[in-house]
Design a protein around this motif. Structure first.
Motif, mmCIF file in Angstrom:
data_model
loop_
_atom_site.group_PDB
_atom_site.id
_atom_site.type_symbol
_atom_site.label_atom_id
_atom_site.label_comp_id
_atom_site.label_asym_id
_atom_site.label_seq_id
_atom_site.Cartn_x
_atom_site.Cartn_y
_atom_site.Cartn_z
ATOM 1 N N ILE A 1 57.477 23.742 46.467
ATOM 2 C CA ILE A 1 56.138 23.272 46.805
ATOM 3 C C ILE A 1 55.174 24.296 46.207
ATOM 4 N N ASP A 2 54.810 24.065 44.960
ATOM 5 C CA ASP A 2 54.070 25.071 44.200
ATOM 6 C C ASP A 2 52.575 24.803 44.236
ATOM 7 N N TRP A 3 51.859 25.581 45.017
ATOM 8 C CA TRP A 3 50.403 25.483 45.071
ATOM 9 C C TRP A 3 49.743 26.803 44.660
ATOM 10 N N ARG A 4 50.469 27.580 43.846
ATOM 11 C CA ARG A 4 49.917 28.847 43.361
ATOM 12 C C ARG A 4 48.622 28.634 42.578
ATOM 13 N N GLY A 5 48.529 27.543 41.839
ATOM 14 C CA GLY A 5 47.297 27.245 41.111
ATOM 15 C C GLY A 5 46.120 27.054 42.059
ATOM 16 N N HIS A 6 46.371 26.418 43.201
ATOM 17 C CA HIS A 6 45.307 26.250 44.195
ATOM 18 C C HIS A 6 44.909 27.603 44.789
ATOM 19 N N TYR A 7 45.906 28.452 45.040
ATOM 20 C CA TYR A 7 45.615 29.805 45.548
ATOM 21 C C TYR A 7 44.754 30.566 44.537
ATOM 22 N N GLU A 8 45.149 30.535 43.275
ATOM 23 C CA GLU A 8 44.406 31.251 42.233
ATOM 24 C C GLU A 8 42.983 30.708 42.096
ATOM 25 N N ALA A 9 42.813 29.397 42.249
ATOM 26 C CA ALA A 9 41.475 28.802 42.194
ATOM 27 C C ALA A 9 40.625 29.290 43.365
ATOM 28 N N MET A 10 41.223 29.422 44.544
ATOM 29 C CA MET A 10 40.492 29.919 45.709
ATOM 30 C C MET A 10 40.035 31.354 45.484
ATOM 31 N N VAL A 11 40.944 32.192 44.988
ATOM 32 C CA VAL A 11 40.593 33.593 44.746
ATOM 33 C C VAL A 11 39.489 33.684 43.694
ATOM 34 N N ALA B 1 37.229 31.373 43.002
ATOM 35 C CA ALA B 1 35.991 30.824 43.568
ATOM 36 C C ALA B 1 35.300 31.824 44.495
ATOM 37 N N HIS B 2 36.070 32.677 45.143
ATOM 38 C CA HIS B 2 35.517 33.630 46.105
ATOM 39 C C HIS B 2 35.783 35.076 45.679
ATOM 40 N N GLN B 3 35.889 35.283 44.364
ATOM 41 C CA GLN B 3 36.254 36.597 43.832
ATOM 42 C C GLN B 3 35.346 37.708 44.341
ATOM 43 N N ALA B 4 34.060 37.477 44.341
ATOM 44 C CA ALA B 4 33.128 38.527 44.772
ATOM 45 C C ALA B 4 33.369 38.906 46.227
ATOM 46 N N ARG B 5 33.625 37.941 47.062
ATOM 47 C CA ARG B 5 33.856 38.207 48.493
ATOM 48 C C ARG B 5 35.159 38.984 48.691
ATOM 49 N N PHE B 6 36.232 38.569 48.012
ATOM 50 C CA PHE B 6 37.515 39.279 48.141
ATOM 51 C C PHE B 6 37.430 40.688 47.547
ATOM 52 N N ASP B 7 36.766 40.826 46.403
ATOM 53 C CA ASP B 7 36.608 42.150 45.794
ATOM 54 C C ASP B 7 35.788 43.068 46.687
ATOM 55 N N GLY B 8 34.733 42.536 47.285
ATOM 56 C CA GLY B 8 33.906 43.339 48.186
ATOM 57 C C GLY B 8 34.691 43.838 49.388
ATOM 58 N N ALA B 9 35.566 42.990 49.920
ATOM 59 C CA ALA B 9 36.406 43.389 51.053
ATOM 60 C C ALA B 9 37.348 44.516 50.640
ATOM 61 N N ALA B 10 37.969 44.375 49.485
ATOM 62 C CA ALA B 10 38.893 45.411 49.011
ATOM 63 C C ALA B 10 38.153 46.726 48.771
ATOM 64 N N GLN B 11 36.967 46.657 48.218
ATOM 65 C CA GLN B 11 36.194 47.877 47.964
ATOM 66 C C GLN B 11 35.786 48.562 49.257
ATOM 67 N N HIS C 1 40.898 40.543 53.585
ATOM 68 C CA HIS C 1 42.028 41.059 52.795
ATOM 69 C C HIS C 1 43.352 40.499 53.327
ATOM 70 N N GLU C 2 43.509 40.486 54.645
ATOM 71 C CA GLU C 2 44.746 39.920 55.212
ATOM 72 C C GLU C 2 44.869 38.440 54.908
ATOM 73 N N ASP D 1 29.455 28.418 48.731
ATOM 74 C CA ASP D 1 29.083 28.759 50.103
ATOM 75 C C ASP D 1 30.296 29.368 50.790
ATOM 76 N N ASP D 2 30.186 30.611 51.207
ATOM 77 C CA ASP D 2 31.327 31.335 51.772
ATOM 78 C C ASP D 2 31.577 31.041 53.254
ATOM 79 N N ARG D 3 30.770 30.201 53.876
ATOM 80 C CA ARG D 3 30.946 29.971 55.319
ATOM 81 C C ARG D 3 32.325 29.434 55.655
ATOM 82 N N THR D 4 32.849 28.530 54.855
ATOM 83 C CA THR D 4 34.177 27.981 55.130
ATOM 84 C C THR D 4 35.233 29.071 55.000
#
Length: 160
Positions: free
Chosen positions: A57-67, A69-79, A39-40, A136-139
């Motif tokens: 230096i706008d990389w918000r699109g890259h941030y959104e793509a990361m979230v 790509a790993h939505q399930a992992r981030f959602d699980g952490a928040a839950q 979460h942090e 693969d969530d290892r990275t």
């Protein structure tokens, strides 16, 4: 007048939030520490992307793509964190109480500070690499651990 560093105030606030749930063990377990770390990391990169965009230096699109790509992992952490702050009771989706205060504290923690063009480019490169590594969530897990070695919740609830 007593002056406290913002980090000291943040730790005190999280400790109070943790104490307002149920009686917790002396330290959060590895699963919850990992959820707090993810979460942090998500909040850190979100805030950095917003600050960097203000500097051109706008990389918000890259941030959104990361979230995404790993939505399930981030959602699980928040839950997992929401359940912790609910103290075993039901999570109220309309107002998270302690969870809401904790999430705001974390967002504010990473929201301040100056951002250099070099830091913006470095964050962008990290986010792009984490996105590329999906599904693969290892990275993601390795980078989150490196960037958030000890999450605020862990430091507030574990004996030093």
């Amino acid at each position: 007048m007593i002056r406290c560093r913002p980090a000291t105030l943040a730790l005190a606030a999280v400790a109070m939030l943790a104490a307002t749930t149920t009686a917790q063990a002396a330290c959060i377990d590895d699963t919850l520490a990992h959820a707090a770390r993810l979460h942090e990391f998500e909040m850190m990169t979100m805030n950095a992307s917003l600050r960097c965009s203000l500097q051109g230096i706008d990389w918000r699109g890259h941030y959104e793509a990361m979230v995404t790509a790993h939505q399930a992992r981030f959602d699980g952490a928040a839950q997992a964190l929401q359940a912790f702050f609910a103290g075993g009771g039901p999570v109220d989706p309309r107002h998270g109480g302690a969870w809401d205060r904790y999430a705001t504290l974390i967002a504010n923690r990473y929201g301040g500070g100056s951002t250099t063009p070099e830091a913006c480019r470095a964050f962008d490169a990290v986010v792009v690499e984490v996105t590329r590594a999906a599904p693969d969530d290892r990275t993601l897990l390795t980078v989150a651990r490196a960037m958030v070695e000890h999450p605020l919740l862990e430091r507030a609830t574990c004996a030093q």
